[in-house]
Design a protein around this motif. Structure first.
Motif, PDB file in Angstrom:
ATOM      1  N   MET A  14      28.910 122.421  -0.359  1.00  0.00           N
ATOM      2  CA  MET A  14      28.469 122.700   0.885  1.00  0.00           C
ATOM      3  C   MET A  14      27.766 123.954   0.786  1.00  0.00           C
ATOM      4  O   MET A  14      28.153 124.813   0.215  1.00  0.00           O
ATOM      5  N   ALA A  15      26.578 123.990   1.389  1.00  0.00           N
ATOM      6  CA  ALA A  15      25.826 125.260   1.281  1.00  0.00           C
ATOM      7  C   ALA A  15      26.245 126.428   2.223  1.00  0.00           C
ATOM      8  O   ALA A  15      27.103 126.146   3.147  1.00  0.00           O
ATOM      9  N   ILE A  16      26.120 127.533   1.794  1.00  0.00           N
ATOM     10  CA  ILE A  16      26.423 128.901   2.381  1.00  0.00           C
ATOM     11  C   ILE A  16      25.603 129.277   3.342  1.00  0.00           C
ATOM     12  O   ILE A  16      24.282 129.595   3.221  1.00  0.00           O
ATOM     13  N   ILE A  17      25.988 128.842   4.760  1.00  0.00           N
ATOM     14  CA  ILE A  17      25.126 129.314   5.983  1.00  0.00           C
ATOM     15  C   ILE A  17      26.230 130.061   6.846  1.00  0.00           C
ATOM     16  O   ILE A  17      27.213 129.805   7.103  1.00  0.00           O
ATOM     17  N   ARG A  18      25.599 131.383   6.762  1.00  0.00           N
ATOM     18  CA  ARG A  18      26.567 132.622   7.153  1.00  0.00           C
ATOM     19  C   ARG A  18      26.045 133.471   8.226  1.00  0.00           C
ATOM     20  O   ARG A  18      24.939 133.735   8.135  1.00  0.00           O
ATOM     21  N   GLU A  19      26.852 133.722   9.182  1.00  0.00           N
ATOM     22  CA  GLU A  19      26.621 134.768  10.236  1.00  0.00           C
ATOM     23  C   GLU A  19      26.563 135.870   9.623  1.00  0.00           C
ATOM     24  O   GLU A  19      27.633 136.300   9.018  1.00  0.00           O
ATOM     25  N   LEU A  20      25.802 137.010  10.155  1.00  0.00           N
ATOM     26  CA  LEU A  20      25.792 138.301   9.523  1.00  0.00           C
ATOM     27  C   LEU A  20      25.189 139.196  10.434  1.00  0.00           C
ATOM     28  O   LEU A  20      24.203 138.943  11.155  1.00  0.00           O
ATOM     29  N   ARG A  21      26.052 139.925  10.851  1.00  0.00           N
ATOM     30  CA  ARG A  21      25.687 141.172  11.869  1.00  0.00           C
ATOM     31  C   ARG A  21      25.074 140.734  13.304  1.00  0.00           C
ATOM     32  O   ARG A  21      24.245 141.144  14.082  1.00  0.00           O
ATOM     33  N   GLY A  22      25.902 139.634  13.736  1.00  0.00           N
ATOM     34  CA  GLY A  22      25.757 138.959  14.809  1.00  0.00           C
ATOM     35  C   GLY A  22      24.604 137.926  14.997  1.00  0.00           C
ATOM     36  O   GLY A  22      24.198 137.341  15.862  1.00  0.00           O
ATOM     37  N   PHE A  23      23.847 137.688  13.626  1.00  0.00           N
ATOM     38  CA  PHE A  23      22.758 136.595  13.591  1.00  0.00           C
ATOM     39  C   PHE A  23      23.517 135.516  12.857  1.00  0.00           C
ATOM     40  O   PHE A  23      24.153 135.607  11.753  1.00  0.00           O
ATOM     41  N   VAL A  24      23.178 134.323  13.535  1.00  0.00           N
ATOM     42  CA  VAL A  24      23.550 133.070  13.199  1.00  0.00           C
ATOM     43  C   VAL A  24      22.335 132.369  12.715  1.00  0.00           C
ATOM     44  O   VAL A  24      21.413 132.116  13.572  1.00  0.00           O
ATOM     45  N   PRO A  25      22.066 131.831  11.273  1.00  0.00           N
ATOM     46  CA  PRO A  25      20.924 131.128  11.087  1.00  0.00           C
ATOM     47  C   PRO A  25      20.758 129.916  11.910  1.00  0.00           C
ATOM     48  O   PRO A  25      21.599 129.201  12.532  1.00  0.00           O
ATOM     49  N   LYS A  26      19.482 129.820  12.009  1.00  0.00           N
ATOM     50  CA  LYS A  26      19.006 128.733  13.233  1.00  0.00           C
ATOM     51  C   LYS A  26      18.408 127.488  12.060  1.00  0.00           C
ATOM     52  O   LYS A  26      17.315 128.124  11.552  1.00  0.00           O
ATOM     53  N   ILE A  27      18.627 126.463  12.087  1.00  0.00           N
ATOM     54  CA  ILE A  27      18.280 125.513  11.072  1.00  0.00           C
ATOM     55  C   ILE A  27      17.544 124.315  12.343  1.00  0.00           C
ATOM     56  O   ILE A  27      18.305 123.602  13.122  1.00  0.00           O
ATOM     57  N   GLY A  28      16.552 123.808  11.851  1.00  0.00           N
ATOM     58  CA  GLY A  28      15.766 122.861  12.599  1.00  0.00           C
ATOM     59  C   GLY A  28      16.348 121.462  12.405  1.00  0.00           C
ATOM     60  O   GLY A  28      17.366 121.386  11.500  1.00  0.00           O
ATOM     61  N   LYS A  29      15.697 120.514  12.780  1.00  0.00           N
ATOM     62  CA  LYS A  29      16.047 119.079  12.727  1.00  0.00           C
ATOM     63  C   LYS A  29      15.580 118.413  11.527  1.00  0.00           C
ATOM     64  O   LYS A  29      14.668 118.798  11.033  1.00  0.00           O
ATOM     65  N   ASN A  30      16.362 117.644  10.818  1.00  0.00           N
ATOM     66  CA  ASN A  30      16.264 116.850   9.633  1.00  0.00           C
ATOM     67  C   ASN A  30      15.858 117.745   8.600  1.00  0.00           C
ATOM     68  O   ASN A  30      14.844 117.438   7.688  1.00  0.00           O
ATOM     69  N   CYS A  31      16.655 118.632   8.319  1.00  0.00           N
ATOM     70  CA  CYS A  31      16.470 119.631   7.055  1.00  0.00           C
ATOM     71  C   CYS A  31      17.414 119.269   6.136  1.00  0.00           C
ATOM     72  O   CYS A  31      18.554 118.728   6.379  1.00  0.00           O
ATOM     73  N   PHE A  32      17.259 119.665   4.815  1.00  0.00           N
ATOM     74  CA  PHE A  32      18.003 119.351   3.778  1.00  0.00           C
ATOM     75  C   PHE A  32      18.455 120.794   3.436  1.00  0.00           C
ATOM     76  O   PHE A  32      17.509 121.592   2.809  1.00  0.00           O
ATOM     77  N   ILE A  33      19.608 121.163   2.964  1.00  0.00           N
ATOM     78  CA  ILE A  33      20.057 122.450   2.459  1.00  0.00           C
ATOM     79  C   ILE A  33      20.704 121.985   1.373  1.00  0.00           C
ATOM     80  O   ILE A  33      22.130 121.507   1.381  1.00  0.00           O
TER      81      ILE A  33
END
Length: 168
Positions: free
Chosen positions: A1-20
């Protein structure tokens, strides 16, 4: 599973139908549009400033996107391909752009729509490029912009739209 990580209060925003990809890293202040693909070993590190990615963008294997603390942001337009092992460090990239394998775009560089940056090229900080093809270290224009160049860059991004579906 990809590393998708909140940092300093920012959560990554990922659009629809993306592949990571499973070993890609997306951290902090990162926002990506729809139909994007982030490939194996790619790192989008929005820890010190923001990374904004449009729609139908592919960040290929081993590429790195980062910024300077409070001095540059990374902005990527729509229909952009960032080649294998390329580095975009706080640069602004327009629409329909192909950033070749191993190319480096430095802080506050601006890449016009419908442009190709050749493999291994280095675009220096604060460079403002017109549409065309750029190659070398430092990158210099080697071909004027044209509809054909725009179509080539756009076509590469469209190919990755198909590839990402194979992996989803």
């Amino acid at each position: 599973m990809a590393i998708i990580r909140e940092l300093r209060g920012f959560v990554p925003k990922i659009g629809k139908n993306c592949f990571i990809a499973e070993n890609a890293v997306v951290v902090g202040d990162v926002e990506m549009g729809d139909d994007c693909s982030i490939w194996y070993g790619a790192v989008l590190r929005g820890d010190v400033n923001s990374i904004k990615i449009g729609d139908r963008v592919n960040i290929q294997d081993g590429a790195v996107l980062h910024t300077l603390y409070q001095r540059s942001v990374c902005e990527i337009g729509n229909d952009v391909s960032v080649g294998h092992n390329a580095i975009i460090h706080g640069a602004k990239v327009g629409n329909n752009v192909l950033v070749g394998m191993g190319a480096i775009l430095m802080d506050n560089a601006v890449i016009a729509d419908n442009t190709i940056i050749a493999a291994g090229a280095v675009v220096l900080s604060n460079s403002i490029l017109e549409p065309g093809v750029y190659a070398g270290v430092p990158a210099k224009k080697v071909k004027e912009g044209s509809e054909k160049i725009a179509e080539m860059a756009h076509g590469n991004a469209q190919g990755y739209m198909m590839y990402k579906e194979w992996y989803k």
